[in-house]
Design an enzyme around this catalytic site. Structure first.
Site, PDB file in Angstrom:
ATOM      1  N   ILE A 241       1.044  -1.269   0.262  1.00  0.00           N
ATOM      2  CA  ILE A 241      -0.650  -0.251  -0.186  1.00  0.00           C
ATOM      3  C   ILE A 241       1.064   1.585   0.045  1.00  0.00           C
ATOM      4  CG2 ILE A 241      -2.115  -1.042   0.698  1.00  0.00           C
ATOM      5  CD1 ILE A 241       0.595   0.684   3.060  1.00  0.00           C
ATOM      6  N   HIS A 291      -4.453   2.406  -6.147  1.00  0.00           N
ATOM      7  CA  HIS A 291      -4.346   2.956  -5.752  1.00  0.00           C
ATOM      8  C   HIS A 291      -5.235   3.787  -4.963  1.00  0.00           C
ATOM      9  CE1 HIS A 291      -0.384   6.471  -4.963  1.00  0.00           C
ATOM     10  NE2 HIS A 291      -1.301   6.127  -3.628  1.00  0.00           N
TER      11      HIS A 291
HETATM   12  O1  DGY Z   1       1.141   9.512  -0.113  1.00  0.00           O
HETATM   13  C1  DGY Z   1      -0.006   9.856  -1.032  1.00  0.00           C
HETATM   14  O2  DGY Z   1      -0.488  10.188   0.472  1.00  0.00           O
HETATM   15  C2  DGY Z   1      -1.654   8.523  -0.843  1.00  0.00           C
HETATM   16  O3  DGY Z   1      -0.397   8.116  -1.553  1.00  0.00           O
HETATM   17  C3  DGY Z   1      -2.040   8.851  -2.103  1.00  0.00           C
HETATM   18  O4  DGY Z   1      -1.077   9.273  -2.665  1.00  0.00           O
END
Ligand code: DGY
Length: 325
Positions: A241, A291
């Site tokens: 993630i 994402h």
């Molecule tokens: O880094 C972040 O804030 C998330 O991945 C969304 O861009």
């Protein structure tokens, strides 16, 4: 009424109102209106502004800073990750940079738990069985997956997001949390999360689920490659993630295709957007999301609020709420 002293650019037309309302009390606002946001419009509208609320992932680099001009005082992104920012260039120009971590920890952690279960329990493959009219539940061992209960969950990167995931997983009766970071976290949190710091090889060898929750840096880019996958359990599930480039995606494809690892659940990939023809999407044992880790209404609004506070503090010459460096 006196003129507002600062000009601020908002680089995306969909930045939530919470941040805009805060800024407009004190600043004259201009906003990129095209969607997807056009780089040309950004470079035009950034000229002469005092600060920028940087929504979206357009490169924040020397080109943009040159276009802004020397009066530019500060910038805040509306993201946790700042891999699209030329940090060295920002520092060289002594421009304070803010970002918006922390407020997205919960949303990203929720999604990570979802991916971990979806990949471990074969959601994608199972759905395909229905679509292809292959409902073979007469097999006793049909679509058997991996238990979360009593598992070892290893975190590559164990900051706010990693710890929020571990906290959620404690409700799933996991056996142990392992983590690999540069610095050990505080002992109280280690105890609370039943977490132990280990080196990368031990993390790979002992974890039933490996969760990537680290920033993308030159040190982490491509670190999950064939060598790493070969050190993982054959039953292991990988969750990412964080950022796609931390994984060598060709090697991930090979590891999944050959069942060298059991499955993967990924919210980030390389490139983004992933072409619909990408070979990764042909596999049964990978759950792929586009994402959406921080994509909840409340989280986006909070990110906008934090970014606006960063900008206001930067303009006042005060330390930002969430400085990126
Ligand atoms: O880094 C972040 O804030 C998330 O991945 C969304 O861009």
């Amino acid at each position: 009424m006196s003129a507002k002293p600062f000009k601020v650019l908002i680089t995306h037309p969909e930045v939530p109102q919470s941040g805009i309302d805060l800024l407009k009390e004190h600043c004259e606002l201009t906003q990129v209106l095209s969607l997807p946001p056009s780089r040309a419009e950004l470079l035009e509208k950034i000229k002469g502004v005092d600060a920028v609320l940087w929504g979206g992932h357009s490169p924040l680099n020397a080109e943009a800073l040159d276009a802004a001009g020397p009066q530019l005082k500060c910038i805040s992104t509306m993201s946790a990750g700042i891999d699209y920012v030329d940090v060295a260039e920002m520092k060289r120009r002594k421009i304070p940079l803010g970002h918006s971590p922390t407020v997205l920890d919960a949303a990203v952690a929720d999604l990570a738990v979802g991916l971990l279960i979806a990949a471990g329990r074969r959601f994608h493959e199972a759905r395909r069985k229905i679509d292809s009219d292959n409902w073979e539940s007469y097999h006793l061992n049909w679509l058997l997956g991996q238990d979360v209960r009593d598992s070892v969950v290893g975190f590559f990167g164990f900051g706010g997001i990693g710890q929020a995931i571990a906290k959620r997983l404690s409700g799933f009766d996991i056996d142990q949390v392992l983590y690999t970071t540069r610095r050990r976290i505080d002992q109280e949190t280690e105890k609370e999360l039943n977490a132990k710091k280990v080196d990368f090889d031990e993390l790979l060898a002992k974890s039933d689920f490996v969760v990537i929750a680290s920033p993308l840096t030159p040190a982490t880019q491509g670190i999950f490659n064939a060598t790493a996958f070969n050190k993982m359990k054959r039953t292991a599930v990988l969750v990412n993630i964080a950022r796609g480039k931390i994984v060598n995606q060709n090697d991930l494809y090979d590891a999944l295709k050959s069942n060298r690892i059991f499955a993967a659940g990924i919210d980030v990939m390389d490139p983004e957007p992933l072409p619909p023809t990408d070979k990764l999407l042909t596999l049964d044992n990978v759950v792929v999301l586009p994402h959406i880790g921080s994509a909840t209404t409340r989280t986006r609004s909070d990110m906008s609020t934090i970014a606006a506070h960063n900008v206001l503090r930067g303009l006042a010459g005060e330390p930002m709420l969430s400085p990126a460096y």
